[in-house]
Write an enzyme that holds these catalytic residues in place. Sequence first.
Site, PDB file in Angstrom:
ATOM      1  N   ASP A 198      27.520  17.350  -3.669  1.00  0.00           N
ATOM      2  CA  ASP A 198      28.481  18.434  -3.439  1.00  0.00           C
ATOM      3  C   ASP A 198      28.655  19.230  -4.732  1.00  0.00           C
ATOM      4  OD1 ASP A 198      30.279  19.981  -2.071  1.00  0.00           O
ATOM      5  OD2 ASP A 198      31.924  18.533  -2.164  1.00  0.00           O
ATOM      6  N   GLU A 225      26.278  24.105  -6.857  1.00  0.00           N
ATOM      7  CA  GLU A 225      25.779  25.482  -7.010  1.00  0.00           C
ATOM      8  C   GLU A 225      25.371  25.822  -8.451  1.00  0.00           C
ATOM      9  OE1 GLU A 225      27.837  24.945  -3.418  1.00  0.00           O
ATOM     10  OE2 GLU A 225      28.670  24.756  -5.419  1.00  0.00           O
ATOM     11  N   ASP A 267      31.969  25.174   2.739  1.00  0.00           N
ATOM     12  CA  ASP A 267      33.398  25.067   3.043  1.00  0.00           C
ATOM     13  C   ASP A 267      33.842  26.191   3.973  1.00  0.00           C
ATOM     14  OD1 ASP A 267      33.432  22.899   1.431  1.00  0.00           O
ATOM     15  OD2 ASP A 267      34.485  23.844  -0.235  1.00  0.00           O
TER      16      ASP A 267
END
Length: 578
Positions: free
Chosen positions: A104, A107, A185
């Site tokens: 998670d 990025e 999300d």
Amino acid sequence: MTDLNFCQEHFPDPRALVSKLHQCGFKAIWMLDPGIKEEKGYFVYDSGSENDVWIQKPDGRPFVGEVWPGPCVFPDFTQAKTRTWWANLVKDFISNGVDGIWNDMNEPTVFKVMTKTMPESNIHRGDAILGGCQSHLHYHNVYGMLMARSTYEGMKLANQDKRPFVLTRAGFIGSQRYAATWTGDNLSNWEHLHMSISMVLQLGLSGQPLSGPDIGGFGGNATPRLFGRWMGVGAMLPFCRGHSENDTNDHEPWSFGEECEEVCRLALKRRYHLIPHIYTLFYMAHTTGTPVAVPIFFADPKDPSLRRHENSFLLGPVLVYASSYPDQGSEDMLAVLPSGIWLNFDFDDSHPDLPSLYLKGGSVIPLGPPHQHVGEAKPNDDLTLLVALDENGKAEGLLFEDDGDGYDFTKGGYLLTYYAAECVSSTITVSISKTEGLWQRPKRRLHVLILLGEGATLDAWGTDGEVLQVIMPSEKEVSGLVSASKEHYKARIEINLAEKLFSSLSLGTEISKSPNELKRGAWILKVVPWVGGRIIAMMLVSSGAQWLHSGIEINGYEEYSGTEYRSAGCTEEYSVIK
């Protein structure tokens, strides 16, 4: 909160926990983020500093950014030595009974900055084959994939005979070799349910066959109808899971009441019925690159009108037609179908909140029992073949079977069966046309269902591997079966709609299809009186800007929670004063 480590207070014995989960049919997927807490004495930080693996600022010092643990440093996955270092940490982590790893925030995400990521001027000392020493601007888009690759390689080091399961939030072209992807999300609203379908399809067209959204939405509070509808769609997508952030209402199916729980149960049973077909589609994706879920224009590329439809998709020859609109259930929508024969079917489970299913004429798909988890499946389970004949009275399809894990399939340890059906002189013959692989055919019963239209079927039983013949009834008998099936479907839908109306009536003393519109100065409020004067919309007349933009729950309106979710992690509370 630190990576590659278990909190002793909450997880004192992770191996024992995983063992108990396995006994119940669950797998344990643990999360690893790239942000490593900057703390001397923390073994990951100390090891990384020793090996000089951190992303640097232009002045050569490690970059420090705020993430969940607080101040963090970040591994430079563009370097082979960093990937090897991370893979070995993952290898040791797997020994705790870890079944899979979820990457998670990769990025990479950095808190407390406008860009939500690290400065573009940061330095990566990348391998020459990747471009060498470059700024973060150059490497940002591949960072998540390189982390997923390192995680995958670590799991392979831990067990060469097990297929790694890695889930990643960030990826790039080629990341499908290492990880599944979810759409990030999202929010608990109808717009994001609608968007989730096209996002998964576009990921598939981009080369990522295993993807799906957070069912029910990550940020905000889903309503029972939204959650049930989303589960109906999500259970048909390649990757299926629910996920919601802290401080939201419980998002388990049973948290929304009995009706929503039943919808979710039906949706998940559908998925398990279709597991043999979906697994075969993944085999095709692996060998041919064909996405598991594709837009419906794949069925007729010459029809440009099909490219505008975002509520449906194909799982091979199965067309899934869903509703992502709050005021429409599946019974309200007239399905847009490609040219050719498309016969609807279900598992005696039709519900307004579940998608409509169609099988293309000329197709055979394999179905299995609705197990509680795939670990219950046995080679000798009954196999069902669902058959839809084309205009020439023919159909074909295939079933891929292997151990479900490991790599024996690369050495011939599998069974690929090509099934064929043909109607000649009112007799439908179902047989095997070809097989591949070294596996012996399991001794199992074969159940053949021939679709006639409107969900009506002819069924016959036999033994898998043997020729099975089904006698077509007369046209009058077929018409009677079709009419009876149509009435049965209508009765099921009406029962479900009646239950919805009853649950709606219990929420208020008076049902009103139209909200009251209250104007005061520059504001317009829309209020639903039968749920205690709940505000469902608020608009500033001068600019047209809207707050409290709400979805639909019962008879067109839902109760508003009192918090506006503008984006994941960003909320705005309000109060209304008389």
